[in-house]
Scaffold this motif. Sequence first.
Motif, PDB file in Angstrom:
ATOM      1  N   SER A 161       0.839  -1.193   0.000  1.00  0.00           N
ATOM      2  CA  SER A 161       0.000   0.000   0.000  1.00  0.00           C
ATOM      3  C   SER A 161       0.878   1.248   0.000  1.00  0.00           C
ATOM      4  O   SER A 161       2.007   1.242   0.510  1.00  0.00           O
ATOM      5  CB  SER A 161      -0.939   0.015   1.214  1.00  0.00           C
ATOM      6  OG  SER A 161      -0.206  -0.028   2.427  1.00  0.00           O
ATOM      7  N   VAL A 162       0.331   2.295  -0.606  1.00  0.00           N
ATOM      8  CA  VAL A 162       1.060   3.555  -0.709  1.00  0.00           C
ATOM      9  C   VAL A 162       0.051   4.689  -0.766  1.00  0.00           C
ATOM     10  O   VAL A 162      -1.058   4.525  -1.292  1.00  0.00           O
ATOM     11  CB  VAL A 162       1.953   3.555  -1.977  1.00  0.00           C
ATOM     12  CG1 VAL A 162       1.137   3.421  -3.237  1.00  0.00           C
ATOM     13  CG2 VAL A 162       2.831   4.797  -2.029  1.00  0.00           C
ATOM     14  N   GLU A 163       0.441   5.832  -0.154  1.00  0.00           N
ATOM     15  CA  GLU A 163      -0.440   6.989  -0.228  1.00  0.00           C
ATOM     16  C   GLU A 163      -0.486   7.492  -1.663  1.00  0.00           C
ATOM     17  O   GLU A 163       0.530   7.578  -2.353  1.00  0.00           O
ATOM     18  CB  GLU A 163       0.059   8.091   0.705  1.00  0.00           C
ATOM     19  CG  GLU A 163      -0.060   7.730   2.180  1.00  0.00           C
ATOM     20  CD  GLU A 163       0.358   8.881   3.086  1.00  0.00           C
ATOM     21  OE1 GLU A 163       0.705   9.953   2.543  1.00  0.00           O
ATOM     22  OE2 GLU A 163       0.323   8.709   4.311  1.00  0.00           O
ATOM     23  N   SER A 164      -1.679   7.794  -2.100  1.00  0.00           N
ATOM     24  CA  SER A 164      -1.873   8.136  -3.507  1.00  0.00           C
ATOM     25  C   SER A 164      -1.638   9.601  -3.823  1.00  0.00           C
ATOM     26  O   SER A 164      -1.552   9.975  -4.995  1.00  0.00           O
ATOM     27  CB  SER A 164      -3.293   7.743  -3.929  1.00  0.00           C
ATOM     28  OG  SER A 164      -4.265   8.412  -3.122  1.00  0.00           O
ATOM     29  N   ASP A 165      -1.524  10.455  -2.794  1.00  0.00           N
ATOM     30  CA  ASP A 165      -1.270  11.877  -3.061  1.00  0.00           C
ATOM     31  C   ASP A 165       0.091  12.050  -3.718  1.00  0.00           C
ATOM     32  O   ASP A 165       1.077  11.416  -3.328  1.00  0.00           O
ATOM     33  CB  ASP A 165      -1.308  12.683  -1.750  1.00  0.00           C
ATOM     34  CG  ASP A 165      -2.726  12.816  -1.214  1.00  0.00           C
ATOM     35  OD1 ASP A 165      -3.662  12.514  -1.976  1.00  0.00           O
ATOM     36  OD2 ASP A 165      -2.893  13.194  -0.044  1.00  0.00           O
TER      37      ASP A 165
END
Length: 843
Positions: A292-296
Amino acid sequence: MALRKSNIAGYLLILVTLAFGISCSNEDYAEHIGSALLHPQVSIDASAVAVDGSVSTNLVNPVPSVQQMGLKVTNMSTGREAQWKSVLDYPMDNSYLPGKYFVETAYGDSITEGFECPYFYASAVVDLSNGAEVDVPLVAKLASSMVQVEFSESFRSYFSSFSAVLHSEGGRYVEYFPQESRPAYLHPGNISIQLYLTMPSSGEKVMFEAARLPEALPGYAYVATVDLSRQGGVPAVIVSFDNKVQTDDAFTILSEEFLNGSAPVIHCTGFTSGTPLEWIEGNSASTQYSMSVESDNLASLTLTTRSTLLCSEGWLPGVDILRLTDAQTGVMHNLGLEILRNDDVITIDFSGVLKNLRYEAGAMSTLFTLEAVGKNMRLNAPVSFEVVPLPVDLKVVSASDIVAGVNKGEIIVESPTSQLNDNLQMLAFIGNKWVEMPVYEIESRSPGLYALRFDAPDGTEAVRTKIMYCGMQKAELILKRVSPKYTIAVDAYALKAVVKVIPEDENLTSVITSMLRVYGNGSALQVIDVDAEHGILVIGGLSSSTDYSINATVMQSPSAIDFCPAVNVHTENVAGFANGSFEDREKDFEYKDMNSGGRYSQNIVPIFNQQNRRSFEIYVPEKWATTNPKTACLDARNINTWYVEPSAQIVEDAYAGAYAVMLQSVGWDVNGEAIPDYLQPDGNYTKYSCNVPNIAHRAAGRLFLGDYSFNPYNENERYDFGIDFGSRPSALNGFYKFVPSVSDPSDRGVALVEVLGIYNNMEIVIARTELQLRPALTYTAFTVPLSYPHFGVKATRLRVMMASSSRYGSIAEESVRVPVSNNVEIAAALGSTLWVDELSLSY
């Protein structure tokens, strides 16, 4: 070494490793019976396009020799293939069937990237005709792109620690260190160049994507130059390519803002990046395995996949998760991947993919690599999820025999996984092809031991069986067929026998019966009827009065142990009854000038001097009984044709031979009253008396086997119905004519057959059929069929009766029911008439 599979042959070429050294040998190839010859002519073209656009043969290292080239031949119709580790191992006298073939040669493989690992490849399609001998030229050329990175002196002097990372779409990450000068061999296509730097003042480590080499071509050598410049005192990295590449130089200014910016961070759940996870093939995940990774502020989120299996199913080896099409998403979703977007976080969940991974001998592990690049081009090291599929080696511990007709089996296997349900398959070789045997239950017996219960195909032959797991054969065995346990009982008739199945398990009665093959004295007997539900077979073709040893089997190709115990029987005699054609006759009675009606006058003058008379000479068939002693009783008080009338007699109106029997319903009376004299009315004179007396009784004419007596004084009759008889016929046959009574056209003639036997120490009727005979003006054939519901009960007595009325019965019953009409001209009450001839029994 491995080969690409051609699009012409219908195969997918992306990250597919097919090492020649571990593939099937030419001995496995099934084309040796053909008549065409194929001669591969392999050569090496080591040229590559240099930086300045010229073609050079000195750029590639190492260059393979012909001996190092592998060879592969694929039949494009059947898909069968053969491989040789070296083209020199190929037998030039190998013969092939006519058709199209895909021929490939290769050095290296399409997956490996890095230094000194060039991939050479060539292929051709050959259409072989019968008797042809074809040379196939194969010029192997470089199928990789060559990329070299040069760091300028200003760049080297500014950064004390640095390296570049080259990444082709769907390929691996190849690190290019400062001291490296060799070209890296990469997949053709888009190639990204990333820089890993250590800032000289702060010691901060910075990773970012510096440039992209678009559409790199196979057989081309590229140089990327990394330089450093100053932009207003701020250092900037410049990446430029040689003149063959039509793209602008890439600038990255190492400003404070850039250096202070953050790179996307990828979080792992369920695994540690870089640590391989061993996974039993086909198992489903019970916990989550995801990234998972922050999409911003993401510029790209690249998932690179190394998996022969997944890519062959349409999974892209390299894809930007942020720019997936619906079709690409659908393919990956169908293979188990879930991409979730919640609260500005993108999660890539591989949990569902794991069950679709398969072990392949010699294949590389499955590797998922995720790289997140921020909009500022900053990145961290890629995160990798490596899965090493482990094979499920199933060991057969035991296998039950398959009971023929039941067709259910059980195999005990030893397995490292309990998750067998979704991936296990059983096949049977039936009719020259493999068909599925449904596995309806898998039961855990103990840790590691499982019972597989399955439905076997119909048949009685042994079953060649494969156990498949995840599409791969894990075991092959022969399952023996055995007969269900049963015995038989046999009831022998004259020309047939009834076989009764007595199974050990009553639930198998219909199964065994429907499969049973019956033998008599070692020869197969004809089955003419089957009642599977009740376990009954009727066999025909037997000889009468013959000894038979009868046994049976359910097997198609039986051995001695496949038969049930034999039953010894003796068939009955083909017996008949005497005088069924009625050619042998005897006189029943004779009477001259019997009064026929009362006296009558000639005219209106009351002088009663007229009396009609009839004479009788009645014959009946020998060995048969009739009811004439009752209907034509010469002991009657008043001998008159109104009261005395034969109901059975031989006639010359025959179907065959000279004689037949005529039966007629009549009125009769042993105590008939005197008939009043008849005075003719004026002007209407008759030659007979029109006075009709009151006739007490009526009777159906009957003919039967046995004896009959009648007592005229008390009007008691006695039927000794039937004859001793030791066989069981299947039918009574004969010919008849029938005219119903004018007073009741619904009346019918009757043919009745009964067979008696001893059952539970009592003589009972074991077969009975009564056939009603419809009106027929000419002789018509009839059959009275017989069936015997009591198994094993032999015949002791036979009854056959023909009657002129279906209303036959006792004297009282017939007197009420049997229809007759008065015939004053002949002074008789007459009803339905039945003619019968040529009676016989069939077996």
